[in-house]
Each structure stands twice: as structure tokens, then as C-alpha cells.
Design an enzyme around this catalytic site. Structure first.
Site, PDB file in Angstrom:
ATOM      1  N   TYR A   1      32.892  -5.716   9.376  1.00 57.56           N
ATOM      2  CA  TYR A   1      32.345  -4.396   9.714  1.00 57.56           C
ATOM      3  C   TYR A   1      33.117  -3.781  10.868  1.00 57.56           C
ATOM      4  CZ  TYR A   1      28.675  -0.916  10.775  1.00 57.56           C
ATOM      5  OH  TYR A   1      27.981   0.240  11.001  1.00 57.56           O
TER       6      TYR A   1
ATOM      7  N   ARG B   1      -9.360  -1.441   5.748  1.00 55.83           N
ATOM      8  CA  ARG B   1      -9.547  -2.815   6.222  1.00 55.83           C
ATOM      9  C   ARG B   1      -8.226  -3.556   6.385  1.00 55.83           C
ATOM     10  NH1 ARG B   1     -13.434  -5.561   2.197  1.00 55.83           N
ATOM     11  NH2 ARG B   1     -12.947  -7.358   3.510  1.00 55.83           N
TER      12      ARG B   1
END
Length: 457
Positions: A376, A20
Site C-alpha cells: 500500500y 430491546r
């Protein structure tokens, strides 16, 4: 001489398919308060002193199994395949609890809000001589819940599934939560006697009540509120449980001295810790791992996760604090500033439009609008360290790894690729070129071109 408390264990049933939920994620891995429901049940078992915990899962639940192994390596795993009811599920845990002689609680991985005191009450009933303690609730709409049938003394006579109940029994409003406790040895012995001769063809855990009573055992009833025992089988159930959790958390925090300007718009995680005199403005979200000290103000539309906010800090509006953010006393993180894995010293400021990732900022430093920690390189993250009292001008890019010394200045618009000594000025930008009268000449030329084109047309 005080008798030592018996050992306790818990079996957590989590093998249900959860169809469900309409999700590839195992039902018990859906979150309430930023925490998988399974983790709520494990935490409950730990809180009531269960020395041994066994999760009953289906072999196909790879995500759940991996989660248990990674985050709860001390929790035993038992497999139920195929599922044949709750009684069968508990029997599947017997081998994992071999040799255990203490008291056993049966919990459910999809019931995140069960309070510890009611489980303590169940164990207390067993310690007081009851063969079983069963947890129930008075349902607003009993529907298909199993009914708890009691005698005049209030002891439990039977648990009757709704599909098999008489009209009289269906009028009973005290319903079964499925949670029960007993002595492990006796429970596993009785589980050998249950059958699947019923409407669903399953082995019902609830049959233990009748079997225990047949042996002369007393079965005790403990009740909790219906909200406490909500089980989440679907996304609407999940949303209802989240609503209950959030409403309770808001009230608890306000009663502890936190100011919530618009409580219904603020959302908390299971572990959010706010001190008294924190003020939270509307539409703030606290994801897991946030601690906020006294006197801080979290302004509207901010999102905090995995962050430690010091005393008298000011956050937002529209700020994002990501994991690893640590803010000293009186630090300011303003509108449209994002921080990640960065520590800011006392009184440091980044008032607007900046990304501060993987770095440290000294006390009293000022970070100008548009500043970026270029952390980065496409493969690895690198650190940017800014000293106390430093000033970084607007629209600067600091290319990590790089350090700005105490008291240093970075000119606006600079791209800094080398360390800057303390008290130095660093400017790294193209020199400005000015051509007197150029703009006027340019406009005259363009106007002439436009006029010529119009004549041709």
C-alpha cells in the site's frame, strides 16, 4: 398427469423497532453465524421455492433498506409506518404482491433458525386443502406466547394471545411462532376484515384463524422445536441463537468426518465448508467464506475469513487468513502470519511472523520470518509476485509492485524495490561496518564517566 406445484411467495416482517436490542443497528441486521438475521429468512424463502419475496420494513431503517437493495435487489420492499401489528404489516405487502395467485408464507426477519422442511410442511397443508397452515412449538415456559388451541382431530381452532387467554387456555403448552401460510388471495381478503379491538390496539395476524374457520375453512398445525423457532429481540436472545447454531454446526461437521479437538471452543459461520479429515485445534474462528479441503490442519488460535485452504495444508497456530487467500496443496501458513488477497502455490511456506498482502507465491517457495509485502502506497494497493521455488530471507521488505523470479534468492534484511530475475540473488541492505575493540573502549569510557559523577555527588 402430475399437477404442477403452485407458485410460492413470502412476506418477511422486519419493521419492528427492536428497542430491546439497545442498538442503533436494526434488529434484523444483527448476525447469527456471521450472517444478518434478515438474510437467514431470505435464504429460507428461497430454499422453499418462493419466487417472490417482500420485506416489510420501516422507512427509518436506512441500514436495512440499503442492505436489501445492495445484496437482494430482487426482494421487494414494502413500508409499514407506523407499525400497527402483524396483520397490518402483512397488509402493507399486498401492493408489492399485486397479481400473485399462489401460496404465501409469512416469515419473520428476527428468526434465523427456522428449518426449511417445516415451511414445506406448511405449504403442504395448504396444498392439501387447509385454508391456513400455522407453525407452533411446545414451549418449556409458555409465558406470554400466544396459545394454539386445537380440536380433537388436531386441527387448529384458535390462536389466543396470552393477555387475553382464559386460565384453562394458559395451561396449553403449544405456542404460536407467528409463521403461517395460506393462499395469498384468501389471506389478503381476510386481512381486510380484522380489527384492532384488543388489549394492544393492534391488527393481529393471528385473527386470520378465526376468520378462516368462520368461513368453514380448516386450519392445520405444524410443529417444530422451540430452538428452531427462537426469535431474537435482545442481545441475550441473539447469544442464545448463536449458541444453538454453533452447537448444531459442530455436531454436523463432526458427523461428516471433521475432527474438532475441543468443539466448544471452535466457532463457525453459516457457510463454513470443511471436508472430511480436516483437523481443527482449539480456539479457531471461521468467519464467512471459508472452504477447507481434506487433510488440512487448522492449529489453535487461528482466524480464517474468505479463504480457500487446499488439501493437506497446515495453518497456524495464531495465523490470520483474510479474504482472498487461496492456498494450494500442502501450503503452510505458520504462527503470526497474516495473508490477504494472496495465492500460495502447492507446498509454499510462510512459517512465521510475516504479512503477505496482495500477491502470489509460487509452488515450493519459502518466505522467511519477518517478511512484509509492502502493498500500500497510501492511495493504491500493488501486487507482489514470487516465483516457484524462490527463497525470501528473513526480515525482508518487498516494496510492491515487484516480482521475484522462479528460483531466485533474496538475502535476509533486504528492502527489494526492483524486480529480481529467476535464479538470481538480490541483496539490498547497508554494508556491515566492524570496528575492532570499539566495544571495550566504549565500556571503559562510560565506567570512567560514571565514577567521576559519583565523586562529584
Amino acid at each position: 398427469m402430475t399437477q404442477a406445484p403452485k407458485q410460492r411467495a413470502a412476506v418477511i416482517l422486519a419493521a419492528g423497532k427492536g428497542t430491546r436490542m439497545k442498538s442503533a443497528l436494526p434488529k434484523v441486521m444483527h448476525e447469527v453465524g456471521g450472517r444478518p438475521m434478515m438474510d437467514w429468512s431470505i435464504a429460507l424463502a428461497r430454499e422453499v421455492g418462493c419466487a417472490r419475496i417482500v420485506a416489510v420494513v420501516h422507512p427509518s431503517q436506512d441500514v436495512l433498506i440499503a442492505h436489501l437493495k445492495a445484496h437482494h435487489p430482487d426482494v421487494g420492499i414494502a413500508f409499514q409506518d407506523p407499525p400497527q401489528g402483524t396483520g397490518h404489516a402483512v397488509r402493507c405487502a399486498e401492493e408489492a404482491l399485486a397479481g400473485f395467485e399462489g401460496e404465501l408464507a409469512v416469515l419473520y426477519g428476527d428468526s434465523p433458525l427456522v428449518p426449511a422442511p417445516v415451511i414445506e410442511d406448511l405449504f403442504g397443508k395448504v396444498a392439501g386443502g387447509a385454508a391456513l397452515g400455522v407453525l407452533g412449538f411446545e414451549a418449556a415456559d409458555p409465558g406470554l406466547y400466544g396459545r394454539l388451541i386445537t380440536n380433537a382431530a388436531g386441527d387448529l381452532k384458535a390462536i389466543v394471545e396470552a393477555r387475553e387467554a382464559t386460565p384453562e387456555q394458559l395451561r396449553v403448552r403449544i405456542c404460536n411462532s407467528g409463521v403461517m401460510a395460506g393462499r395469498a388471495k384468501d389471506m389478503f381478503r381476510l386481512l381486510q376484515k380484522i380489527t384492532n379491538v384488543n388489549v394492544k390496539g393492534e391488527f393481529y395476524l393471528t385473527d386470520l384463524v378465526g376468520l378462516a374457520r368462520a368461513e368453514g375453512g380448516r386450519c392445520a398445525l405444524v410443529t417444530a422445536s422451540e430452538d428452531d423457532l427462537i426469535g431474537c429481540d435482545s442481545k441475550p436472545d441473539l447469544a442464545e441463537a448463536e449458541g444453538i447454531f454453533q452447537a448444531r454446526r459442530r455436531i454436523a461437521l463432526m458427523e461428516a468426518g471433521v475432527t474438532l479437538v475441543a468443539p466448544e471452543t471452535v466457532f463457525f459461520a453459516h457457510d463454513t465448508a470443511l471436508a472430511a479429515d480436516v483437523v481443527v485445534e482449539p480456539h479457531v474462528v471461521f468467519a464467512p467464506g471459508v472452504t477447507v479441503a481434506a487433510g488440512a490442519r487448522i492449529r489453535a488460535f487461528s482466524h480464517l475469513e474468505g479463504a480457500v485452504v487446499g488439501e493437506d495444508c497446515e495453518i497456524g497456530p495464531y495465523a490470520r487468513l483474510r479474504p482472498g487467500t487461496v492456498l494450494g496443496r500442502g501450503a503452510k501458513v505458520g504462527n503470526f502470519v497474516e495473508t490477504k488477497n494472496t495465492a500460495m502455490g502447492d507446498g509454499a511456506k510462510a512459517n512465521h511472523l510475516a504479512y503477505l498482502g496482495d500477491g502470489s507465491i509460487g509452488a515450493g517457495a519459502n518466505i522467511g520470518a519477518g517478511t512484509i509485502f509492502c502493498n500500500y502506497d497510501g492511495f493504491l494497493k500493488h501486487q507482489t509476485n514470487i516465483g516457484a521455488g524462490a527463497f525470501v530471507g528473513s526480515n525482508s521488505a518487498l516494496v510492491a509492485p515487484v516480482s521475484i523470479g522462479d528460483g531466485a534468492y533474496v538475502g535476509s534484511g533486504s528492502v527489494i524495490t526492483k524486480d529480481v530475475p529467476g535464479d538470481a540473488l538480490a541483496v539490498a541492505r547497508a554494508p556491515q561496518m566492524t570496528r575492532e575493540g570499539w566495544a571495550k573502549i566504549f565500556r571503559t569510557k562510560k565506567a570512567a564517566e560514571k565514577a567521576a559523577k559519583g565523586k562529584k555527588g
